[in-house]
Design a protein around this motif. Structure first.
Motif, PDB file in Angstrom:
ATOM      1  N   THR A 143       0.812  -1.219   0.000  1.00 18.03           N
ATOM      2  CA  THR A 143       0.000   0.000   0.000  1.00 18.03           C
ATOM      3  C   THR A 143       0.838   1.258   0.000  1.00 18.03           C
ATOM      4  N   ARG A 144       2.113   1.149   0.405  1.00 12.76           N
ATOM      5  CA  ARG A 144       2.988   2.325   0.426  1.00 12.76           C
ATOM      6  C   ARG A 144       4.318   1.965  -0.240  1.00 12.76           C
ATOM      7  N   PRO A 145       4.290   1.694  -1.546  1.00 14.39           N
ATOM      8  CA  PRO A 145       5.490   1.183  -2.227  1.00 14.39           C
ATOM      9  C   PRO A 145       6.652   2.163  -2.242  1.00 14.39           C
ATOM     10  N   ALA A 146       6.378   3.442  -2.073  1.00 17.84           N
ATOM     11  CA  ALA A 146       7.462   4.434  -2.120  1.00 17.84           C
ATOM     12  C   ALA A 146       8.282   4.439  -0.845  1.00 17.84           C
ATOM     13  N   VAL A 147       7.781   3.780   0.202  1.00 11.73           N
ATOM     14  CA  VAL A 147       8.461   3.831   1.494  1.00 11.73           C
ATOM     15  C   VAL A 147       9.167   2.502   1.743  1.00 11.73           C
ATOM     16  N   ALA A 148      10.354   2.342   1.188  1.00 11.06           N
ATOM     17  CA  ALA A 148      11.232   1.192   1.439  1.00 11.06           C
ATOM     18  C   ALA A 148      10.498  -0.130   1.321  1.00 11.06           C
ATOM     19  N   SER A 149       9.775  -0.344   0.207  1.00 12.55           N
ATOM     20  CA  SER A 149       8.984  -1.564   0.064  1.00 12.55           C
ATOM     21  C   SER A 149       9.879  -2.805   0.000  1.00 12.55           C
ATOM     22  N   ALA A 150      11.023  -2.706  -0.670  1.00 10.43           N
ATOM     23  CA  ALA A 150      11.912  -3.864  -0.773  1.00 10.43           C
ATOM     24  C   ALA A 150      12.388  -4.301   0.611  1.00 10.43           C
ATOM     25  N   GLU A 151      12.697  -3.335   1.441  1.00 10.81           N
ATOM     26  CA  GLU A 151      13.145  -3.652   2.803  1.00 10.81           C
ATOM     27  C   GLU A 151      12.030  -4.323   3.595  1.00 10.81           C
ATOM     28  N   GLN A 255      -7.541  -3.994  -1.697  1.00 14.14           N
ATOM     29  CA  GLN A 255      -6.290  -4.212  -2.422  1.00 14.14           C
ATOM     30  C   GLN A 255      -6.500  -5.105  -3.650  1.00 14.14           C
ATOM     31  N   PHE A 256      -7.238  -6.190  -3.470  1.00 16.13           N
ATOM     32  CA  PHE A 256      -7.415  -7.140  -4.563  1.00 16.13           C
ATOM     33  C   PHE A 256      -8.261  -6.539  -5.693  1.00 16.13           C
TER      34      PHE A 256
END
Length: 494
Positions: A143-151, A255-256
């Protein structure tokens, strides 16, 4: 959570997980029939209350959910939490806070729960706590991919991996496997993610576990979309949404449905995209409706609580009031006087007590009747209010006796008692009693005893009573002052 909550509570959760909401509602009603916050002594109270809060939230009993959540949080020893029960409670508390949108402390509480479960050396509790934190991190990454999603995905992957290694076969292990697959997909490990998702889907279907099935289908939709297989992605996304709607999980539904709309857009399928967006709107509206309904229920409960509080306050006030005159009664004086006297003494002022007795009151009752006698007392009370200051405490002591406690902090307090007493005596003496009593031989007057300090009601009353006795003996309709404290005023006669 076997071993940490009663079997009846677990049964409600299993019914919710399988989408059987009517049966879950009935079971929950039976569970809380004895009182929603009643918990048998054999169970950890905080754990059960927080778990019931999560059940109430899923059943859209919002005010009850918040009440249980607040009480469970209060019951928890947050300063030194230890043991697997505390770990479960804090983890559920954090997850519920995340669900209702109070994200600030949610993740910190779940991480704390993991550490407590480790210290408790309870693999089952630790598996639960790891899975909850992992799910939270996945949805934050999505929901917040811009905030360190990979981490976030990487942390979630490790949490789910450990949870699977600790959990026994069952709902937690299945949920952890599905979450693990989504974390892998978020990290671009498509083949491993697909393999894990298919395994989780098979387990979820076999166990009638709609939560696991919905997440697993979601993962497969993400994987297929990444590879360009949009038709298959649409099918999996639709299944994921259907399962989420079955268990009424608003967070999953929103989300879905968004993901399904994006896939339909990529397929140039405006009809499917519009249908998916309508389901997004419906999910959003459901969330808003639930919250609005909950707010309405909460406001109504608050209104009832305020009304009850006002009624209780009115009852307490009535207990301190004389019903005939509306003045403070003896109990009210005894409760309020010590505080007022202490305040006056702290200011360095002189407290005065004025004790008033209606003259010839027995004659009034005998000649004009008790109803007229009551009216006389009401008239005297009116005159006392008129002649005294707003801060003075006026009391009907008993029968035809009244007390005025002068606790004003002004410089004139040194002589206030005799001055006010004389005003009262003169007001009663000059009052036109004919409308009340008609033509009778004796109109009522008052005899008054006055005493000043010390700041003790019992001592003041005793000294004023002696002075009142002198006023009666001297012919009534008089003001007499306690002789132990000379003042600027001398006794006055009418």
């Amino acid at each position: 959570m076997v071993g940490h909550i009663p079997a009846e509570d677990r049964q409600v959760r299993l019914l919710l997980d399988s989408g059987r909401f009517a049966a879950a509602g009935e079971a929950f009603d039976e569970l809380v029939a004895a009182g929603s916050n009643h918990v048998d002594a054999e169970w950890n109270r905080a754990t059960v209350l927080v778990h019931r809060a999560s059940l109430a939230w899923r059943l859209e009993r919002i005010p009850l959910a918040l009440e249980l959540l607040a009480e469970g949080w209060t019951e928890l020893d947050v300063d030194r939490p230890v043991g697997s029960a505390a770990a479960h409670t804090i983890s559920m508390l954090g997850y519920l806070l995340e669900t209702i949108g109070h994200r600030g402390p949610a993740l910190e509480l779940m991480a704390l729960a993991v550490q407590i479960a480790r210290d408790a050396d309870d693999p089952g509790a630790l598996a639960h706590c790891l899975c909850r934190e992992g799910n939270t991190r996945v949805f934050r990454a999505v929901t917040r991919p811009a905030v360190a999603s990979a981490e976030q995905f990487a942390k979630a992957r490790d949490l789910f991996d450990e949870s699977q290694s600790l959990a026994r076969p069952g709902q937690v292990k299945r949920s952890a496997l599905a979450g693990y697959a989504r974390a892998l997909a978020g990290l671009g490990e498509w083949e491993t993610a697909e393999q894990a998702a298919k395994e989780a889907l098979a387990l979820g279907r076999a166990a009638d576990d709609w939560f696991t099935s919905s997440v697993a289908n979601w993962v497969l939709a993400v994987v297929r979309r990444s590879r360009g297989y949009l038709e298959e992605a649409r099918t999996y996304a639709s299944r994921a949404l259907d399962a989420a709607e079955t268990i009424r999980d608003t967070m999953l539904m929103m989300q879905f449905s968004r993901d399904l709309a994006a896939i339909c857009e990529a397929l140039c399928d405006p009809v499917g995209e519009a249908a998916a967006l309508r389901r997004t709107v419906a999910a959003s509206r459901t969330a808003v409706d639930v919250l609005q309904e909950g707010l309405g229920q909460a406001l109504e409960q608050r209104r009832v609580a305020v009304q009850a509080q006002r009624m209780a306050l009115a009852a307490r006030e009535a207990a301190l009031r004389d019903p005939l005159t509306g003045l403070t009664n003896r109990l009210g004086l005894e409760r309020r006087a010590p505080v007022l006297l202490e305040h006056t003494a702290a200011l360095g002022r002189i407290p005065w007590l004025v004790l008033i007795d209606v003259d010839w009151f027995k004659d009034v009752n005998d000649m004009a009747g008790h109803t007229a006698g009551d009216v006389v007392l009401q008239e005297v009370a009116h005159l006392l209010r008129r002649e005294c200051r707003a801060d003075d405490l006026i009391c009907r002591w008993a029968g035809d006796e009244f007390v005025v406690l002068l606790v004003d902090g002004s410089e004139e307090s040194r002589d206030a008692g005799p001055v006010v007493a004389e005003r009262i005596r003169a007001a009663v003496h000059s009052h036109d009693w004919r409308l009340v009593l008609g033509q009778i031989t004796k109109e009522p007057t008052v005899s008054i005893g006055v005493a000043a300090g010390p700041a003790n009601l019992e001592h003041l009353f005793a000294a004023a009573d002696i002075a009142l006795y002198r006023a009666k003996r001297a012919g009534r309709n008089r003001v007499e002052i306690d002789r132990s404290r000379p003042t600027a005023e001398s006794p006055t006669t009418g």
